[in-house]
Design an enzyme around this catalytic site. Structure first.
Site, mmCIF file in Angstrom:
data_model
loop_
_atom_site.group_PDB
_atom_site.id
_atom_site.type_symbol
_atom_site.label_atom_id
_atom_site.label_comp_id
_atom_site.label_asym_id
_atom_site.label_seq_id
_atom_site.Cartn_x
_atom_site.Cartn_y
_atom_site.Cartn_z
ATOM 1 N N ASN A 7 0.869 -1.173 0.000
ATOM 2 C CA ASN A 7 0.000 0.000 0.000
ATOM 3 C C ASN A 7 0.910 1.228 0.000
ATOM 4 O OD1 ASN A 7 -1.815 2.033 0.463
ATOM 5 N ND2 ASN A 7 -2.712 1.136 2.302
ATOM 6 N N LYS A 14 3.296 0.847 3.134
ATOM 7 C CA LYS A 14 2.961 -0.201 4.109
ATOM 8 C C LYS A 14 3.022 -1.545 3.404
ATOM 9 C CE LYS A 14 -0.562 2.442 6.402
ATOM 10 N NZ LYS A 14 -1.972 2.574 6.478
ATOM 11 N N ARG A 92 -2.503 -2.130 -3.513
ATOM 12 C CA ARG A 92 -3.717 -1.345 -3.319
ATOM 13 C C ARG A 92 -3.639 -0.133 -4.251
ATOM 14 N NH1 ARG A 92 -5.113 2.940 1.174
ATOM 15 N NH2 ARG A 92 -7.275 3.272 0.614
ATOM 16 N N HIS A 181 -13.117 2.633 0.134
ATOM 17 C CA HIS A 181 -13.075 1.527 1.120
ATOM 18 C C HIS A 181 -13.668 0.244 0.533
ATOM 19 C CE1 HIS A 181 -13.402 4.726 4.564
ATOM 20 N NE2 HIS A 181 -12.136 4.390 4.403
ATOM 21 N N LEU A 210 -16.292 2.438 10.023
ATOM 22 C CA LEU A 210 -16.104 3.674 10.787
ATOM 23 C C LEU A 210 -14.674 3.718 11.309
ATOM 24 C CD1 LEU A 210 -19.438 3.492 12.871
ATOM 25 C CD2 LEU A 210 -19.120 4.337 10.529
ATOM 26 N N ASN A 212 -10.899 6.442 10.783
ATOM 27 C CA ASN A 212 -10.558 7.843 10.663
ATOM 28 C C ASN A 212 -11.346 8.430 9.488
ATOM 29 O OD1 ASN A 212 -9.223 10.088 11.462
ATOM 30 N ND2 ASN A 212 -7.472 9.688 10.123
ATOM 31 N N ARG A 242 -12.784 15.186 8.307
ATOM 32 C CA ARG A 242 -13.531 15.606 7.103
ATOM 33 C C ARG A 242 -14.973 15.943 7.462
ATOM 34 N NH1 ARG A 242 -11.937 10.340 4.168
ATOM 35 N NH2 ARG A 242 -9.695 10.630 3.965
ATOM 36 N N ASP A 285 -9.483 11.650 17.185
ATOM 37 C CA ASP A 285 -9.439 10.265 17.654
ATOM 38 C C ASP A 285 -10.566 10.029 18.670
ATOM 39 O OD1 ASP A 285 -8.745 7.905 19.217
ATOM 40 O OD2 ASP A 285 -6.819 7.994 18.164
ATOM 41 N N PHE A 286 -11.383 9.010 18.395
ATOM 42 C CA PHE A 286 -12.559 8.772 19.232
ATOM 43 C C PHE A 286 -12.204 8.385 20.668
ATOM 44 C CE2 PHE A 286 -16.481 8.990 16.635
ATOM 45 C CZ PHE A 286 -15.895 9.420 15.461
ATOM 46 N N ARG A 287 -10.981 7.874 20.882
ATOM 47 C CA ARG A 287 -10.575 7.557 22.258
ATOM 48 C C ARG A 287 -10.457 8.842 23.071
ATOM 49 N NH1 ARG A 287 -6.026 3.672 19.860
ATOM 50 N NH2 ARG A 287 -6.180 5.368 18.356
ATOM 51 N N ASN A 337 -14.037 -0.946 17.830
ATOM 52 C CA ASN A 337 -13.582 -0.716 19.207
ATOM 53 C C ASN A 337 -14.467 0.141 20.090
ATOM 54 O OD1 ASN A 337 -10.892 -2.051 19.203
ATOM 55 N ND2 ASN A 337 -10.570 -0.636 17.503
ATOM 56 N N GLU A 386 -8.011 -5.428 5.207
ATOM 57 C CA GLU A 386 -7.859 -5.071 3.792
ATOM 58 C C GLU A 386 -6.668 -5.785 3.159
ATOM 59 O OE1 GLU A 386 -9.291 -0.699 3.094
ATOM 60 O OE2 GLU A 386 -8.810 -0.900 5.206
HETATM 61 P P1 ADP Z 1 -7.999 4.643 8.947
HETATM 62 O O1 ADP Z 1 -9.215 5.276 8.338
HETATM 63 O O2 ADP Z 1 -6.859 5.577 9.161
HETATM 64 O O3 ADP Z 1 -7.633 3.293 8.345
HETATM 65 P P2 ADP Z 1 -8.758 3.095 11.293
HETATM 66 O O4 ADP Z 1 -9.810 2.244 10.740
HETATM 67 O O5 ADP Z 1 -7.469 2.459 11.711
HETATM 68 O O6 ADP Z 1 -8.484 4.362 10.408
HETATM 69 O O7 ADP Z 1 -9.371 3.863 12.547
HETATM 70 C C1 ADP Z 1 -8.599 4.760 13.295
HETATM 71 C C2 ADP Z 1 -9.485 5.384 14.338
HETATM 72 O O8 ADP Z 1 -10.070 4.361 15.135
HETATM 73 C C3 ADP Z 1 -8.743 6.257 15.321
HETATM 74 O O9 ADP Z 1 -8.671 7.571 14.876
HETATM 75 C C4 ADP Z 1 -9.621 6.176 16.543
HETATM 76 O O10 ADP Z 1 -10.567 7.227 16.476
HETATM 77 C C5 ADP Z 1 -10.369 4.882 16.413
HETATM 78 N N1 ADP Z 1 -10.009 3.916 17.447
HETATM 79 C C6 ADP Z 1 -8.987 3.070 17.457
HETATM 80 N N2 ADP Z 1 -8.978 2.334 18.595
HETATM 81 C C7 ADP Z 1 -10.035 2.744 19.328
HETATM 82 C C8 ADP Z 1 -10.583 2.398 20.595
HETATM 83 N N3 ADP Z 1 -10.029 1.466 21.356
HETATM 84 N N4 ADP Z 1 -11.700 3.043 20.995
HETATM 85 C C9 ADP Z 1 -12.269 3.981 20.228
HETATM 86 N N5 ADP Z 1 -11.810 4.353 19.028
HETATM 87 C C10 ADP Z 1 -10.706 3.755 18.581
#
Ligand code: ADP
Length: 398
Positions: A7, A14, A92, A181, A210, A212, A242, A285-287, A337, A386
């Site tokens: 990728n 990657k 990819r 996606h 769902l 980033n 976005r 970041d949702f965390r 997650n 993926e």
């Molecule tokens: P990308 O679109 O970059 O491939 P991912 O599918 O890896 O993204 O998702 C990344 C996002 O997932 C992070 O920005 C974060 O918001 C969220 N995330 C990852 N781990 C957790 C978690 N344990 N709890 C909540 N959100 C999480």
């Protein structure tokens, strides 16, 4: 068979080496800062060793690929004896336009066709092509396959992919919904059908990817019939940074009010909006947003609530597009997650007869049914993969 999955971005690359029989990765890694200085982080998974970081000048993608191949065959942290063990490479590629409705074996004609889609993905496709060329130079006799982010959605009917613009804009410039996606939506919809005991050829599925970046898709009998991203990945639900769908007239209004040019305005929509902008820049970041919410931050909660509401609205729209739904999947970083996000989305869908199993919904990152046994619609967490999807497609083609 050992398949190398690549990728390639403009300054990063990657990779994963996957054993197609066990479907497990033997090694994975990331080259960063290509053209700047260069760092390779390599994880020899098959050897159970910790990741190694190799800092070395990486002027070009050719050098990066060479370093990856050296790492894969290295005496200590390598996972193969020699390069002959790599039987295929899967790349990819972000945009296949209307030219590619499925993966293809890479030939000179294919490369030209990918080049002709560069205009549609000016940041990604040229980088993907550089990766392909660099791999061809390093592994001249190995068959290579291109797997497109857009291909799975090429089955959308016209009524789903046309915008309400003069038709000549579609004809002249190919302005239409493409969706992204696709590898994930394809992989997850197949896994969802298996998990829910459905025949994919006779199923109505909704996949919520769902992460980033986020997108939702409606999958009828295994084929995508609609998806939330559009001409570009900026469309659909609001995302990490976005904006997602907005009234297009807002763009002109912001430009006038803030005296921004079009580039600055597009940056605002791509990088400074979404849950990041809505939470007053707490985080994309949702965390972090969850933690801020637990500490009583109203803006963080607003951002997540708005996100979940928009996801639920797309699911509702796709129940209409499919005229029903058998099962729904949550996938990617947030979907796999974040239990609170899933709960908020599902609560909005109780009219469908969905009931959540709160205990099961505590699961992170693994396949799990999170609706109750008597829920009318089955809801699952389905981890996306993926790289494995690209490896499967590659093996199938060669
Ligand atoms: P990308 O679109 O970059 O491939 P991912 O599918 O890896 O993204 O998702 C990344 C996002 O997932 C992070 O920005 C974060 O918001 C969220 N995330 C990852 N781990 C957790 C978690 N344990 N709890 C909540 N959100 C999480």
């Amino acid at each position: 068979m050992k398949v190398l999955v690549i990728n390639c971005g403009s300054s990063s690359l990657k990779y994963q080496l996957i054993d197609s029989e066990t479907e497990k990765p033997l090694a994975s890694g990331l080259c960063e800062r290509i053209g700047i200085d260069g760092r390779l982080v390599h994880k020899p998974i098959a050897k159970g060793l910790d990741k190694v970081t190799i800092e070395a000048e990486m002027k070009t993608h050719e050098t990066a690929i060479k370093m990856v191949l050296d790492a894969l065959t290295h005496k200590e942290h390598g996972v193969i004896e020699n390069l002959d063990e790599i039987k295929a490479v899967g790349h990819r590629v972000v945009h296949g336009g209307e030219k590619f409705a499925s993966s293809v074996i890479i030939s000179e004609e294919v490369i030209e066709a990918i080049e002709s889609c560069n205009e549609l993905a000016p940041l990604h496709n040229p980088a993907n092509l550089i990766g392909i060329r660099a791999c061809q130079a390093a592994l001249p006799n190995v068959p290579m396959v291109a797997v497109f982010d857009t291909a799975f959605h090429q089955t959308m009917p016209e009524k789903a992919f046309l915008y309400g613009l003069p038709l000549e804009y579609y004809e002249k410039y190919k302005i239409r919904r493409y969706g992204f996606h696709g590898t994930s939506h394809s992989f997850v919809s197949q896994e969802l059908a298996k998990a829910a005991g459905l025949d994919i050829k006779n199923s109505k599925l909704i996949v919520c990817h769902l992460g980033n970046g986020s997108s939702i898709s409606a999958v009828l009998n295994g084929k995508s019939i609609d998806t939330s991203m559009g001409f570009t990945p900026l469309a659909g639900v609001l995302m990490g940074t976005r904006s997602g769908d907005i009234d297009p007239a807002i763009i002109e209004y912001i430009m006038k009010k803030e005296q921004k040019d079009i580039d600055a305005t597009m940056k605002l929509l791509n990088k400074d909006s979404g849950v990041y902008g809505l939470s007053r820049n707490i985080s994309s970041d949702f965390r972090d947003l969850d933690q801020a919410y637990r500490e009583g931050n109203k803006a963080a909660d607003n951002a997540v609530q708005t996100f979940c509401y928009q996801v639920a609205k797309y699911v509702g729209a796709y129940v209409a597009a499919l005229n029903g739904v058998d099962a729904i999947a949550f996938t990617a970083g947030v979907g796999e997650n974040d239990g609170r996000v899933r709960e908020l989305v599902m609560a909005q869908l109780s009219y469908l007869g969905i009931t959540i199993d709160k205990e099961a919904n505590k699961t992170r990152g693994e396949e799990k049914m999170i609706s109750t046994k008597d829920s009318k619609i089955k809801v699952y967490i389905i981890p996306t993969n993926e790289e494995l999807a690209i490896a499967r497609e590659t093996v199938e083609l060669i």
